[in-house]
Design an enzyme around this catalytic site. Sequence first.
Site, PDB file in Angstrom:
ATOM      1  N   TYR A 177       1.022  -1.065   0.484  1.00  0.00           N
ATOM      2  CA  TYR A 177      -0.183  -0.163  -0.030  1.00  0.00           C
ATOM      3  C   TYR A 177       1.395   1.580   0.054  1.00  0.00           C
ATOM      4  CZ  TYR A 177      -4.156   2.460   0.250  1.00  0.00           C
ATOM      5  OH  TYR A 177      -5.667   3.615   0.252  1.00  0.00           O
ATOM      6  N   TRP A 191       2.153   3.585   2.044  1.00  0.00           N
ATOM      7  CA  TRP A 191       2.646   3.942   2.573  1.00  0.00           C
ATOM      8  C   TRP A 191       4.291   4.132   3.474  1.00  0.00           C
ATOM      9  CZ3 TRP A 191       0.981   8.510   4.063  1.00  0.00           C
ATOM     10  CH2 TRP A 191      -0.148   9.418   3.619  1.00  0.00           C
TER      11      TRP A 191
END
Length: 824
Positions: free
Chosen positions: A152, A154
Amino acid sequence: MKKQENINASRRGFIKTTSLGLAGTSLAGGSVSALLSTEAKAAEMQTVMTAAHWGPLGVVVQDGKVVKSGPAIEPSVVNELQSVVADQVHGETRVKYPMVRKGYLEGNKDSSLRGRDEWVRVSWDKAFELVANEMKRVREAHGPSAIFGGSYGWYSSGALHASRTLLQRYLNLTGGFVGVKGDYSTGAAQVIMPHVLGTIEVYEQQTSWEMILESSDIIVLWSANPLNTLRIAWTSTDQQGIEYFKKFKESGKRIICIDPVKSESCEFLGAEWVPVNTGTDVALMLGIAHTLVTENKHDKEFLKKYTTGFEKFESYLLGTEDKQPKDAAWASKICGVPVETIKQLAADFSSKRTMLMGGWGMQRQRHGEQSHWMLVTLASMLGQIGLPGGGFGLSYHYSNGGAPTATGGILGSITANPSTEAGAKTWLDETSKYSFPVARISEALLNPGKTIDYNGTQVTYPDIKVIYWSGGNPFTHHQDTNTLVKAWQKPDMVVVNECHWTPTARMADIVLPATTSYERNDLTMSGDYSMMNIYPMKQAVEPQFEAKNDYDIFAELAKRAGKEAEFTEGKTEMDWLKGFYQTAFDAARKNRVLMPKFEQFWQENKPITFKASEKAKKWVRYEEFRNDPLLNPLGTPSGKIEIYSDVVAKMNYDDCKGHPTWMEHEEFSGKTTAEEPLALVTPHSKYRLHSQLAYSSLRKLYAVNDREPVLIHTEDATARNIASGDIVRVFNKRGQVLAGAVVTDGIIKGTVAIHEGAWYDPQDLGQSEHPLCKNGNPNVLTRDEGTSKLAQGNSPNTATVQVEKFTGEVPTVTVFTEPKYTQE
């Protein structure tokens, strides 16, 4: 790579050349000058400049360990996320060694043991061998569509050590993989906005804050909590957004928060709070719109010149066909906002220069496409789009949108698609055909070969045999966790690169220990829109235990697949960084902005700051379109704002019509049951980035009885004999969690709130269809259903639950403790 030589020798110089060296500068509870008051202490303690999503950091190191951290540039509001580097590097949840699930190592095919099997520590060579051999087997037997590259993104700031990019680079070079479309943050908005405005909108620069301060009379924070979300950025926050919000507050102008929860931003800014039922923002907007029309307060000239299809929407608004006018009285019954308030909002918005700052939580629900479409429609009716300080903005709460864009240079970065050999197009075509919306991962795993509608096309799910996840935590951020547990049992192998024992790492077959960003060198920009600074991300300590950089992990796997040279391009860590810096250097030179040479920049160990031009400070989104819509058309078929989209209408979806529409959700405050009488909302926490830092000492600041807090209205709590501090069971047909009650009038009656990002900690996994999550992960309770056939985004804020006081023996939270393991 030679790590030690890359740990800059002149760290003491850093103390003299940045704010960390100034007397009285705060460093997470104490000043660096106090820590390093003598030359002897300065010799013992070294301070390194680095950065993270939560800003530029000074990291104090003693005897090879992080002992303190804090802001390298003092923020206007304290950011606690900057104070816990030591927890990140040395915390109990670190993955120390390559680990393999015992059953997998022994050849046991029972994949239901994932998440509850024993762990075995193996050598790096053994771990690489297991991964490389299975990747080769699956590629040869099933092709690239059987390999899912999940991440993802992040995980870390950084131009080089970006785990998602590195994973995709390795998978691309070795034959391809299946990826995803969209993201969890704006799954619905980023698909509908191009139909309405001709652009993705949600990740784009906003009207300059300088113009907001000068021209806006009212700011409306609609489902947005910027005090929390501006503490981070995709790159590294410069926190200018919070400073601008403070300035607006100090101006004495109006700020209105429309939200089910009286947020930290509402409190901090002294804003007017308009409580609204979860999932009913579209109904409220329609009520305001109806008032504008019937009181002749809408801007008919703007609608005629700059939009298309308003007449069809107006017919719906007035109830011409369905005999139901969407007036304030109708809206009030749905959204819980008094009729008088709805009418007053219409009067205020139309008579004052108003900026509607839309957050993203209201599109993370069933029919989420309608929220932002309707927000743009309402702004169009007000007629202020393209005027200084007026209109709408969808990124003021994210990565400091609206902070003027600086003139300078932008760093280069490593790519996921290096030059590939002839013939690669074949698998690229095949795997792109199988990519699916990110929020549909459980459904894809459970239903290989199933075809779904998506944005006017169809997507067929691949048959996934391998999941490789690097830098993400789906067992915290994906909806309906119990369904994900079942889906996760389908593949033959699950590999996770991780620095911490996240719930996802615990559900893997093979876990490879990765470094934190403080154990390697990198570079990053600050402010995704401002591009204001270049931060050095200096290695503070040696890799802990047996952790390796993701770059080195994938370089070795690429080597075993015969692609090492293509992966590394023969470069070291510092070679890459010099190249990325040179890209910025060359761009700055073209912009007539001076930058030091890389060696000087790295030696000086401090940020490079660029300035914004007067033109950037005066920038107004859609101003050029407003000034001349013929010369500056939007990227829509009509060149205008499409209040009615013929393209969307012709898709003939029953859950996304040709204009913004109120559609009842399957579960919301207006459709509760005796078994599930309360709506659930899942806002962002102030003290973590999604699930990052959930294990840190910051948890002490918010945990209630060692659980995730649940906000419950005073009357709802009284009816259940619940007091603040009680451990409660929150449950529905999908699952059950324990949480700590926070009884408050700061949430609308009939809704409870549990912040997203709490680590999943199941009791008796595998022994119950709905095991109790001991720690309070709200996604155990949320629906795993697409927003609509258009976007197939995630819809966590469409859920109902029941809450009761927990009376049994309270189980201990164990997810923040390193799992037991044996040595091979």
